[in-house]
Motif scaffolding. Structure first.
Motif, mmCIF file in Angstrom:
data_model
loop_
_atom_site.group_PDB
_atom_site.id
_atom_site.type_symbol
_atom_site.label_atom_id
_atom_site.label_comp_id
_atom_site.label_asym_id
_atom_site.label_seq_id
_atom_site.Cartn_x
_atom_site.Cartn_y
_atom_site.Cartn_z
ATOM 1 N N ILE A 32 1.431 -40.625 0.074
ATOM 2 C CA ILE A 32 1.399 -39.514 1.024
ATOM 3 C C ILE A 32 1.328 -38.231 0.206
ATOM 4 O O ILE A 32 2.097 -38.044 -0.730
ATOM 5 C CB ILE A 32 2.604 -39.525 1.987
ATOM 6 N N ASN A 35 -0.160 -32.643 2.207
ATOM 7 C CA ASN A 35 -0.689 -32.357 3.542
ATOM 8 C C ASN A 35 -0.375 -33.472 4.535
ATOM 9 O O ASN A 35 -0.914 -33.498 5.634
ATOM 10 C CB ASN A 35 -2.206 -32.145 3.472
ATOM 11 N N GLU A 36 0.478 -34.407 4.114
ATOM 12 C CA GLU A 36 0.889 -35.558 4.909
ATOM 13 C C GLU A 36 -0.259 -36.510 5.229
ATOM 14 O O GLU A 36 -0.223 -37.246 6.211
ATOM 15 C CB GLU A 36 1.639 -35.128 6.178
ATOM 16 N N ARG A 38 -2.016 -39.914 4.407
ATOM 17 C CA ARG A 38 -1.575 -41.172 3.823
ATOM 18 C C ARG A 38 -2.762 -42.017 3.395
ATOM 19 O O ARG A 38 -3.769 -42.082 4.084
ATOM 20 C CB ARG A 38 -0.721 -41.937 4.831
ATOM 21 N N ASN A 64 -2.507 -43.533 8.798
ATOM 22 C CA ASN A 64 -1.803 -42.473 9.517
ATOM 23 C C ASN A 64 -1.444 -42.913 10.936
ATOM 24 O O ASN A 64 -0.489 -42.413 11.520
ATOM 25 C CB ASN A 64 -2.642 -41.197 9.551
ATOM 26 N N GLU A 79 11.991 -39.298 9.155
ATOM 27 C CA GLU A 79 11.633 -38.252 8.192
ATOM 28 C C GLU A 79 12.865 -37.732 7.458
ATOM 29 O O GLU A 79 12.831 -37.517 6.244
ATOM 30 C CB GLU A 79 10.896 -37.115 8.892
#
Length: 136
Positions: A32, A35-36, A38, A64, A79
């Motif tokens: 990851i 910018n998140e 995956r 994602n 998270e």
């Protein structure tokens, strides 16, 4: 310990693949970035047994999507648990529900992590287990 690591490095690919494909649960490795985004690196067989063939196929095409299947009540909890695992330099061990072909499945992730590319990428790797029967 160093001798064991050398021996593992000397194992042939067929042995490693056999081990990975026969471990109870699913072995996963994914990256990851900041910018998140995956990127799925590896997902051992059996994930479709947990979430169903249709859902597993979608995730294989876009990892994602997996995070969109997490029950919204657990997204922030997961998270926060991931951030805490990094902050405390420990394994992420968390149980949460995901929406699957059959409704809702509960999974347990036991993932380790490491930073790559000057801390711009986090590589998560470890085990995903189906714990639906234990939770239900």
């Amino acid at each position: 310990m160093a001798n064991y690591i050398q021996e593992i490095n000397n194992l042939d690919k067929e042995i490693i693949t056999s081990i990975l494909e026969n471990v109870p649960g699913v072995i996963t490795v994914y990256d990851i970035d900041v910018n998140e985004h995956r990127k799925l690196i590896y997902l051992s067989p059996g994930f479709d047994d947990i979430v169903g063939e249709h859902t597993a196929a979608k995730i294989n095409n876009d990892p994602n999507i997996f995070f969109q299947l997490i029950d919204p009540d657990y997204t922030d909890l997961l998270e926060n648990a991931a951030r805490k695992a990094i902050k405390e330099n420990r394994i992420l061990d968390f149980i949460y529900p995901v929406f699957s072909d059959t409704g809702k499945s509960w999974i347990r992730v036991q993932l380790n992590w490491k930073f790559l590319n000057n801390n711009k990428i986090i590589r998560w790797y470890g085990l995903i287990s189906d714990v639906t029967k234990q939770v239900s």
